[in-house]
Design an enzyme around this catalytic site. Structure first.
Site, PDB file in Angstrom:
ATOM      1  N   SER A 132     -18.091   2.162 -28.387  1.00  0.00           N
ATOM      2  CA  SER A 132     -17.802   3.762 -28.422  1.00  0.00           C
ATOM      3  C   SER A 132     -18.537   4.381 -27.059  1.00  0.00           C
ATOM      4  O   SER A 132     -19.065   3.184 -25.998  1.00  0.00           O
ATOM      5  CB  SER A 132     -19.346   4.569 -28.620  1.00  0.00           C
ATOM      6  OG  SER A 132     -19.483   5.998 -28.517  1.00  0.00           O
ATOM      7  N   TYR A 145     -27.779   6.095 -32.998  1.00  0.00           N
ATOM      8  CA  TYR A 145     -26.080   6.207 -32.479  1.00  0.00           C
ATOM      9  C   TYR A 145     -25.761   4.657 -31.498  1.00  0.00           C
ATOM     10  O   TYR A 145     -25.401   4.265 -31.317  1.00  0.00           O
ATOM     11  CB  TYR A 145     -25.358   6.975 -32.619  1.00  0.00           C
ATOM     12  CG  TYR A 145     -24.141   7.126 -32.288  1.00  0.00           C
ATOM     13  CD1 TYR A 145     -23.244   6.640 -33.193  1.00  0.00           C
ATOM     14  CD2 TYR A 145     -23.305   7.397 -31.206  1.00  0.00           C
ATOM     15  CE1 TYR A 145     -21.860   6.492 -33.084  1.00  0.00           C
ATOM     16  CE2 TYR A 145     -22.285   6.997 -31.090  1.00  0.00           C
ATOM     17  CZ  TYR A 145     -20.869   6.988 -32.354  1.00  0.00           C
ATOM     18  OH  TYR A 145     -19.806   6.960 -32.019  1.00  0.00           O
TER      19      TYR A 145
END
Length: 233
Positions: A132, A145
């Site tokens: 990510s 996250y």
């Protein structure tokens, strides 16, 4: 025929990537918790192999990998964002859930793929981890996250190093704002969020998967052109 297993194949980036690989003639193992969307995706494709399993269930995942056989590529994609908030607002159960899926599930899938690729004949293969932009620059209120995605980068580098003697390459794709249901929810709370079509992410995974054994895309960043990544820190 080349083969790939895709985790998190029932929706979002995983679904779009699985569909593209099927269209390209690959044998595709489809892993997600719910069987119905996997069966729906597999309709019309003789090379689709629905394998419902929870990535955090080591025994279920091993059964899925064992049933698939020879494996050229793993797209280690399954993950979740978790409840947004600052660290003092995060319930420990939410933290544990994100850790279990984003790190534990990715570790389990990579472990099974590595073992299969090391022992098969011909030996070798490729693992592509879904990182990510948050592996480098976090969004606000994304402590769970972001922590996991930094861990994914460490996993990618270690697999690249340890896989060399066995012909196993590992790379990481860091995707920014692909248009998925998850991003649709984000746009509700952050109006003006810039996105790109999810097909751009899928084509990037295909490019990484099609590299010859002598070459590897170690890290790839593909993102919406105008999203605030550069300079957002």
């Amino acid at each position: 025929m080349k083969s790939i297993i895709i985790t998190g194949a029932s929706s979002g980036i995983g679904h779009a990537t699985a569909e593209l690989f099927l269209q390209e003639g690959w044998r595709v193992g489809l892993i997600a918790r719910r069987s119905e969307p996997l069966e729906a995706l597999a309709e019309g494709y003789s090379t689709a192999v629905p394998m419902p399993a929870d990535v955090t269930d080591a025994a279920g995942m091993q059964a899925a990998f064992d049933s698939f056989g020879h494996l050229d590529v793993l797209f280690n994609n399954a993950g979740l964002f978790g409840t947004p908030g600052t660290i003092d607002e995060i319930d420990l159960d939410d933290w544990t859930q994100v850790m279990n899926v984003n790190i534990g599930g990715m570790f389990i899938a990579a472990r099974l793929a590595f073992r299969q690729m090391r022992r098969q004949d011909p030996q070798g293969g490729r693992i592509i981890n879904n990182g990510s932009l948050s592996a480098y620059v976090p969004r606000p209120n994304s402590v769970c996250y972001t922590t996991t995605k930094h861990a994914v980068t460490g996993l990618t580098k270690t697999l690249s190093l340890d896989g060399r003697p066995f012909g196993i390459a590992c790379g990481q794709i860091d995707i920014g704002n692909a248009e998925t249901a998850l991003l649709a929810e984000l746009k509700k709370t952050q109006p003006g969020t810039e996105t790109m079509d999810v097909s751009n992410a899928a084509r990037s995974v295909l490019h990484m998967a099609q590299m010859p054994a002598e070459a590897n895309v170690q890290f790839m960043t593909v993102m919406a052109t105008t999203m605030p990544y550069i300079g957002r820190g």
